[in-house]
Design a protein around this motif. Structure first.
Motif, PDB file in Angstrom:
ATOM      1  N   SER A  34       0.848  -1.193   0.000  1.00 40.96           N
ATOM      2  CA  SER A  34       0.000   0.000   0.000  1.00 40.96           C
ATOM      3  C   SER A  34       0.884   1.242   0.000  1.00 40.96           C
ATOM      4  CB  SER A  34      -0.915   0.020   1.228  1.00 40.96           C
ATOM      5  OG  SER A  34      -1.524   1.303   1.361  1.00 40.96           O
ATOM      6  N   PRO A  35       1.023   1.908  -1.163  1.00 41.93           N
ATOM      7  CA  PRO A  35       1.840   3.125  -1.201  1.00 41.93           C
ATOM      8  C   PRO A  35       1.359   4.187  -0.213  1.00 41.93           C
ATOM      9  CG  PRO A  35       1.401   2.345  -3.419  1.00 41.93           C
ATOM     10  CD  PRO A  35       0.548   1.520  -2.501  1.00 41.93           C
ATOM     11  N   THR A  36       0.056   4.258   0.012  1.00 36.57           N
ATOM     12  CA  THR A  36      -0.468   5.244   0.947  1.00 36.57           C
ATOM     13  C   THR A  36      -0.023   4.929   2.373  1.00 36.57           C
ATOM     14  OG1 THR A  36      -2.401   5.617  -0.446  1.00 36.57           O
ATOM     15  CG2 THR A  36      -2.566   6.312   1.848  1.00 36.57           C
ATOM     16  N   ALA A  37      -0.081   3.638   2.734  1.00 38.63           N
ATOM     17  CA  ALA A  37       0.334   3.239   4.079  1.00 38.63           C
ATOM     18  C   ALA A  37       1.824   3.478   4.283  1.00 38.63           C
ATOM     19  CB  ALA A  37      -0.015   1.766   4.309  1.00 38.63           C
ATOM     20  N   VAL A  38       2.633   3.156   3.277  1.00 41.25           N
ATOM     21  CA  VAL A  38       4.083   3.375   3.391  1.00 41.25           C
ATOM     22  C   VAL A  38       4.387   4.869   3.476  1.00 41.25           C
ATOM     23  CG1 VAL A  38       6.314   3.076   2.245  1.00 41.25           C
ATOM     24  CG2 VAL A  38       4.643   1.202   2.242  1.00 41.25           C
ATOM     25  N   ALA A  39       3.667   5.671   2.707  1.00 38.10           N
ATOM     26  CA  ALA A  39       3.855   7.120   2.789  1.00 38.10           C
ATOM     27  C   ALA A  39       3.511   7.621   4.189  1.00 38.10           C
ATOM     28  CB  ALA A  39       2.992   7.821   1.745  1.00 38.10           C
ATOM     29  N   GLY A  40       2.476   7.038   4.801  1.00 36.94           N
ATOM     30  CA  GLY A  40       2.116   7.404   6.170  1.00 36.94           C
ATOM     31  C   GLY A  40       3.197   7.034   7.160  1.00 36.94           C
ATOM     32  N   LEU A  41       3.838   5.886   6.934  1.00 35.60           N
ATOM     33  CA  LEU A  41       4.945   5.458   7.801  1.00 35.60           C
ATOM     34  C   LEU A  41       6.106   6.453   7.705  1.00 35.60           C
ATOM     35  CD1 LEU A  41       6.379   1.838   8.064  1.00 35.60           C
ATOM     36  CD2 LEU A  41       7.876   3.820   7.860  1.00 35.60           C
ATOM     37  N   LEU A  42       6.457   6.810   6.484  1.00 38.65           N
ATOM     38  CA  LEU A  42       7.568   7.758   6.299  1.00 38.65           C
ATOM     39  C   LEU A  42       7.239   9.113   6.930  1.00 38.65           C
ATOM     40  CD1 LEU A  42       8.531   6.910   2.601  1.00 38.65           C
ATOM     41  CD2 LEU A  42       9.907   6.454   4.632  1.00 38.65           C
ATOM     42  N   ARG A  66      10.659  11.055   7.791  1.00 36.68           N
ATOM     43  CA  ARG A  66      11.757  10.496   6.989  1.00 36.68           C
ATOM     44  C   ARG A  66      11.409  10.606   5.513  1.00 36.68           C
ATOM     45  NH1 ARG A  66      14.070   4.440   8.162  1.00 36.68           N
ATOM     46  NH2 ARG A  66      14.545   3.783   6.046  1.00 36.68           N
ATOM     47  N   GLY A  67      12.379  10.938   4.684  1.00 37.28           N
ATOM     48  CA  GLY A  67      12.144  11.118   3.266  1.00 37.28           C
ATOM     49  C   GLY A  67      12.237   9.827   2.477  1.00 37.28           C
ATOM     50  N   ARG A  68      11.911   9.914   1.188  1.00 39.32           N
ATOM     51  CA  ARG A  68      11.926   8.737   0.317  1.00 39.32           C
ATOM     52  C   ARG A  68      13.338   8.265  -0.017  1.00 39.32           C
ATOM     53  NH1 ARG A  68       7.854   7.213  -2.741  1.00 39.32           N
ATOM     54  NH2 ARG A  68       9.270   6.877  -4.519  1.00 39.32           N
ATOM     55  N   ALA A  69      14.344   9.089   0.264  1.00 40.43           N
ATOM     56  CA  ALA A  69      15.725   8.705  -0.054  1.00 40.43           C
ATOM     57  C   ALA A  69      16.189   7.512   0.769  1.00 40.43           C
ATOM     58  CB  ALA A  69      16.662   9.888   0.163  1.00 40.43           C
ATOM     59  N   MET A  70      15.486   7.228   1.868  1.00 44.86           N
ATOM     60  CA  MET A  70      15.814   6.058   2.695  1.00 44.86           C
ATOM     61  C   MET A  70      14.634   5.090   2.621  1.00 44.86           C
ATOM     62  SD  MET A  70      17.578   7.875   6.013  1.00 44.86           S
ATOM     63  CE  MET A  70      18.008   6.291   6.751  1.00 44.86           C
ATOM     64  N   PRO A  71      14.631   4.193   1.627  1.00 43.90           N
ATOM     65  CA  PRO A  71      13.494   3.273   1.448  1.00 43.90           C
ATOM     66  C   PRO A  71      13.248   2.413   2.684  1.00 43.90           C
ATOM     67  CG  PRO A  71      14.984   3.211  -0.433  1.00 43.90           C
ATOM     68  CD  PRO A  71      15.680   3.995   0.629  1.00 43.90           C
ATOM     69  N   VAL A  72      12.007   2.000   2.838  1.00 45.21           N
ATOM     70  CA  VAL A  72      11.607   1.212   4.011  1.00 45.21           C
ATOM     71  C   VAL A  72      11.911  -0.267   3.757  1.00 45.21           C
ATOM     72  CG1 VAL A  72       9.719   0.622   5.566  1.00 45.21           C
ATOM     73  CG2 VAL A  72       9.764   2.862   4.442  1.00 45.21           C
TER      74      VAL A  72
END
Length: 213
Positions: free
Chosen positions: A46-54, A59-65
Motif C-alpha cells: 500500500s503506497p499510501t500506508a508506506v507514505a504514512g509510515l515515512l 523520513r524522506g523517500r531517499a531512505m526506502p523502508v
C-alpha cells in the motif's frame, strides 16, 4: 491513541494479532516488537500506508523502508531469482539480525521509497513479529522512532515517539539492546556490507568469504 496489547498474555496476544492484522488491512500503522528493536509496520503493498509510515517518522523517500517476512521461503516470491550469495547468507543467519538487499521482481506493485528496483528484506527472530507477518504477508517495517532519535527498545518508548500515528501497539516486552540489523547488498557480483549491526562482518565472511565492507 493506539490500542495496546500485552503479548505476554495469551488472550491479549490473540486479540492483539487480530487487531493488528485488521489495522494493517485498513492501511494503518502498527508498532511491533522485533528481535532487534521495536518497529513501525505498514502494508508493504500500500503506497499510501508506506507514505504514512515515512511521514510519521519524518523520513524522506531517499531512505526506502525495509520489508520483513514471516518465512524464509517468501524471499523467492519477491525477486526474479534469489542470488546464490543471498541464499547462503539467509540459510546461515535467518531468522535473525541480517537484512539482505536484492533486486525485487518488476511485477511487485509497491512503493517503498527511492529504492531503484531493490528491496531490503529480513526474517526477524521474534515470535510476535512472525505471527503477525504470517497473517499479513510481507510488511514494510522501520525502527519505531522519529528520524534522528534513538531506536525504541520497549513498547513505551515506541508509543512515546509514534503512538499518535499508530492504531495498535503489540507489547512484547523490552528488547535487550538497540543494535540494528546488519545490511548486506547482494545486487552486485560480490556482497557488500552497507551497515554493520547485529551480525559481525567476520561471521558473514565465514559463510561468504568474498564479502566486502
Amino acid at each position: 491513541m493506539a490500542d495496546l496489547y500485552d503479548c505476554t498474555d495469551p488472550e491479549q496476544l490473540a486479540a492483539g494479532l487480530d487487531a493488528a492484522a485488521a489495522a494493517i488491512a485498513r492501511g494503518e500503522l502498527v508498532l511491533v516488537p522485533t528481535d532487534t528493536v521495536y518497529g513501525v509496520a505498514a502494508d508493504a503493498f500500500s503506497p499510501t500506508a508506506v507514505a504514512g509510515l515515512l511521514a510519521a517518522k519524518n523520513r524522506g523517500r531517499a531512505m526506502p523502508v525495509p520489508v520483513l517476512v514471516g518465512e524464509a521461503s517468501t524471499l523467492a516470491g519477491l525477486t526474479m531469482s534469489v542470488p546464490r550469495v543471498a541464499q547462503r547468507l539467509a540459510e546461515a543467519f535467518w531468522p535473525g539480525g541480517l537484512t539482505l538487499v536484492i533486486e525485487h521482481a518488476p511485477s511487485l506493485a509497491w512503493d517503498l521509497g527511492d529504492a531503484e528496483g531493490t528491496v531490503a528484506v529480513r526474517l526477524p527472530d521474534d515470535d510476535v513479529a512472525r505471527a503477525l507477518l504470517r497473517r499479513t504477508g510481507p510488511l514494510a517495517v522501520s525502527s519505531a522512532n522519529r528520524s534522528g532519535r534513538p531506536a525504541a527498545t520497549s513498547a513505551d518508548e515506541a508509543t512515546a515517539q509514534l503512538g499518535e500515528h499508530a492504531a495498535v501497539v503489540l507489547d512484547g516486552g523490552p528488547r535487550a539492546g538497540s543494535t540494528a540489523s546488519t545490511i548486506v547488498d547482494c545486487t552486485g557480483p560480490v556482497p557488500r556490507v552497507l551497515r554493520i549491526g547485529a551480525v559481525p562482518v567476520e561471521r558473514l565472511r565465514e559463510v561468504v568469504p568474498e564479502t566486502t565492507d
